[in-house]
Motif scaffolding. Sequence first.
Motif, PDB file in Angstrom:
ATOM      1  N   THR A  94       0.786  -1.224   0.000  1.00 34.97           N
ATOM      2  CA  THR A  94       0.000   0.000   0.000  1.00 34.97           C
ATOM      3  C   THR A  94       0.827   1.288   0.000  1.00 34.97           C
ATOM      4  N   LEU A  95       1.971   1.295   0.681  1.00 35.80           N
ATOM      5  CA  LEU A  95       2.804   2.494   0.662  1.00 35.80           C
ATOM      6  C   LEU A  95       3.338   2.738  -0.743  1.00 35.80           C
ATOM      7  N   ASP A  96       3.744   1.675  -1.413  1.00 33.21           N
ATOM      8  CA  ASP A  96       4.219   1.800  -2.799  1.00 33.21           C
ATOM      9  C   ASP A  96       3.099   2.341  -3.688  1.00 33.21           C
ATOM     10  N   ASN A  97       1.878   1.852  -3.446  1.00 35.46           N
ATOM     11  CA  ASN A  97       0.743   2.316  -4.236  1.00 35.46           C
ATOM     12  C   ASN A  97       0.485   3.808  -4.023  1.00 35.46           C
ATOM     13  N   LYS A 106      -9.824  -4.237  10.633  1.00 33.90           N
ATOM     14  CA  LYS A 106     -11.251  -4.274  10.965  1.00 33.90           C
ATOM     15  C   LYS A 106     -12.012  -5.173  10.005  1.00 33.90           C
ATOM     16  N   PHE A 107     -11.700  -5.074   8.718  1.00 35.23           N
ATOM     17  CA  PHE A 107     -12.389  -5.889   7.713  1.00 35.23           C
ATOM     18  C   PHE A 107     -12.163  -7.378   7.959  1.00 35.23           C
ATOM     19  N   LEU A 108     -10.922  -7.729   8.300  1.00 36.79           N
ATOM     20  CA  LEU A 108     -10.584  -9.147   8.500  1.00 36.79           C
ATOM     21  C   LEU A 108     -10.974  -9.664   9.883  1.00 36.79           C
ATOM     22  N   GLY A 109     -11.158  -8.754  10.853  1.00 34.06           N
ATOM     23  CA  GLY A 109     -11.582  -9.182  12.184  1.00 34.06           C
ATOM     24  C   GLY A 109     -10.463  -9.365  13.190  1.00 34.06           C
ATOM     25  N   PHE A 110      -9.278  -8.782  12.925  1.00 29.71           N
ATOM     26  CA  PHE A 110      -8.189  -8.883  13.899  1.00 29.71           C
ATOM     27  C   PHE A 110      -8.587  -8.196  15.205  1.00 29.71           C
ATOM     28  N   LYS A 111      -8.183  -8.794  16.328  1.00 30.88           N
ATOM     29  CA  LYS A 111      -8.517  -8.225  17.633  1.00 30.88           C
ATOM     30  C   LYS A 111      -7.646  -7.015  17.963  1.00 30.88           C
ATOM     31  N   LYS A 112      -6.469  -6.943  17.338  1.00 29.11           N
ATOM     32  CA  LYS A 112      -5.577  -5.819  17.600  1.00 29.11           C
ATOM     33  C   LYS A 112      -4.787  -5.492  16.340  1.00 29.11           C
ATOM     34  N   VAL A 113      -4.571  -4.193  16.097  1.00 30.98           N
ATOM     35  CA  VAL A 113      -3.783  -3.750  14.948  1.00 30.98           C
ATOM     36  C   VAL A 113      -2.690  -2.809  15.438  1.00 30.98           C
ATOM     37  N   ILE A 114      -1.451  -3.104  15.072  1.00 30.41           N
ATOM     38  CA  ILE A 114      -0.305  -2.299  15.473  1.00 30.41           C
ATOM     39  C   ILE A 114       0.450  -1.907  14.208  1.00 30.41           C
ATOM     40  N   SER A 115       0.616  -0.595  13.986  1.00 33.24           N
ATOM     41  CA  SER A 115       1.236  -0.168  12.732  1.00 33.24           C
ATOM     42  C   SER A 115       1.856   1.226  12.851  1.00 33.24           C
ATOM     43  N   ASN A 116       2.555   1.631  11.800  1.00 37.37           N
ATOM     44  CA  ASN A 116       3.120   2.977  11.727  1.00 37.37           C
ATOM     45  C   ASN A 116       1.999   3.998  11.509  1.00 37.37           C
ATOM     46  N   ARG A 117       2.341   5.287  11.735  1.00 39.10           N
ATOM     47  CA  ARG A 117       1.368   6.359  11.506  1.00 39.10           C
ATOM     48  C   ARG A 117       2.005   7.504  10.720  1.00 39.10           C
ATOM     49  N   PHE A 118       1.290   7.962   9.715  1.00 43.14           N
ATOM     50  CA  PHE A 118       1.753   9.146   8.977  1.00 43.14           C
ATOM     51  C   PHE A 118       1.610  10.389   9.856  1.00 43.14           C
ATOM     52  N   VAL A 119       2.524  11.340   9.688  1.00 43.62           N
ATOM     53  CA  VAL A 119       2.349  12.660  10.293  1.00 43.62           C
ATOM     54  C   VAL A 119       1.637  13.512   9.253  1.00 43.62           C
ATOM     55  N   PRO A 141      -4.441   5.111   8.217  1.00 43.91           N
ATOM     56  CA  PRO A 141      -5.612   4.297   8.560  1.00 43.91           C
ATOM     57  C   PRO A 141      -5.817   3.090   7.645  1.00 43.91           C
ATOM     58  N   ILE A 142      -4.864   2.856   6.732  1.00 48.80           N
ATOM     59  CA  ILE A 142      -5.007   1.705   5.837  1.00 48.80           C
ATOM     60  C   ILE A 142      -4.968   0.413   6.633  1.00 48.80           C
ATOM     61  N   SER A 143      -4.023   0.310   7.550  1.00 50.57           N
ATOM     62  CA  SER A 143      -3.877  -0.911   8.355  1.00 50.57           C
ATOM     63  C   SER A 143      -5.106  -1.156   9.229  1.00 50.57           C
ATOM     64  N   THR A 144      -5.692  -0.080   9.789  1.00 53.00           N
ATOM     65  CA  THR A 144      -6.869  -0.260  10.640  1.00 53.00           C
ATOM     66  C   THR A 144      -8.073  -0.701   9.816  1.00 53.00           C
ATOM     67  N   LYS A 185      -9.548   1.731  -1.727  1.00 55.45           N
ATOM     68  CA  LYS A 185     -10.504   1.202  -2.706  1.00 55.45           C
ATOM     69  C   LYS A 185      -9.886   0.117  -3.587  1.00 55.45           C
ATOM     70  N   LYS A 186      -8.561   0.157  -3.745  1.00 51.93           N
ATOM     71  CA  LYS A 186      -7.882  -0.798  -4.627  1.00 51.93           C
ATOM     72  C   LYS A 186      -7.351  -2.033  -3.890  1.00 51.93           C
ATOM     73  N   ILE A 187      -7.588  -2.110  -2.569  1.00 48.62           N
ATOM     74  CA  ILE A 187      -7.058  -3.230  -1.794  1.00 48.62           C
ATOM     75  C   ILE A 187      -7.720  -4.540  -2.210  1.00 48.62           C
ATOM     76  N   ARG A 188      -6.903  -5.545  -2.424  1.00 47.24           N
ATOM     77  CA  ARG A 188      -7.384  -6.895  -2.744  1.00 47.24           C
ATOM     78  C   ARG A 188      -6.876  -7.843  -1.653  1.00 47.24           C
ATOM     79  N   PHE A 189      -7.794  -8.516  -1.011  1.00 47.96           N
ATOM     80  CA  PHE A 189      -7.439  -9.405   0.095  1.00 47.96           C
ATOM     81  C   PHE A 189      -7.023 -10.774  -0.436  1.00 47.96           C
ATOM     82  N   ASN A 190      -6.023 -11.359   0.200  1.00 44.08           N
ATOM     83  CA  ASN A 190      -5.594 -12.695  -0.194  1.00 44.08           C
ATOM     84  C   ASN A 190      -6.676 -13.711   0.118  1.00 44.08           C
ATOM     85  N   GLU A 191      -6.797 -14.696  -0.764  1.00 45.53           N
ATOM     86  CA  GLU A 191      -7.819 -15.719  -0.620  1.00 45.53           C
ATOM     87  C   GLU A 191      -7.716 -16.427   0.730  1.00 45.53           C
TER      88      GLU A 191
END
Length: 267
Positions: A9-12, A99-112, A92-95, A61-67
């Motif tokens: 996603t960052l590359d995108n 959320k879509f996949l149902g992870f109980k916790k999300v830990i990621s970098n944040r843009f300023v 907020p891409i990671s969140t 909008k362009k995210i494709r989830f792995n099967e």
Amino acid sequence: DATMIKNETLDNLVKLAGIKVDIDKLSKLAMDGKISLRDTLKFRVSYLKGKSTQLIKRVIKKIRFNEGSKVLVKTLNKNGYHTSLVTGGFQPISTYVGKFLGFKKVISNRFVIKNNKFTGEYIPITGKQNSKLVYLNEICKQKKLNKYIDAICVGDGANDLGMLQNSGLGIGYYPHSIVKKAVDNNIQFTDHIERYSKALTSDEFKKHGPILGEVRKKLIEFINQLLDKALVDENGNKQKLSQANQGKLDIVKKDSIQIVKRVFDSA
């Protein structure tokens, strides 16, 4: 990125911003451990300076989830696992993904971000090396788990190696060469995740529940008999162990039975 979803996603984001740079090559070198991931993140984020954060919506909008990714997380949650998405990606891409996949916790970098524009800087998930391993340690400490027994970690690149090599089961998912060489367990066929995770929730699996229960029972009986026979000498006499050695044998028996129970009961 590239594990639960097909995208980087960052590359995108950088590509949508119209930056003319071989961003894919930078990412691959970092994932192969040939250059510092932190340095490449810094470079890639800097390319976004002054660009509108509306680009984030276009990337989402362009995210494709792995099967099988959603079924897999759902199955793990249903069976009592604590599921965490620990990623070098960005809110907020990671969140959204978590959320879509149902992870109980999300830990990621944040843009300023300032005035709805990227500043070209970011806040890392941790200032330490091996940040994913750091969080694995923290999560296991919080949940009072032994990471070498209870943790399953999945990743594809150099930044995942620390957690993959310090967990009960480390899995390379379509791994880069550095992971493939260092980790014994690798998944290179996406549909296997879907097939296996669906099997745990399918009617066919449930129909065979009684059979699995009988297999579970027989395995426990076999463990008890095997360890008891180990104490019988060639004349058929049962050897008496010292208290210390008997204690060790009891631990082996107990742990072996617990592993069988955990595998079958989680299914």
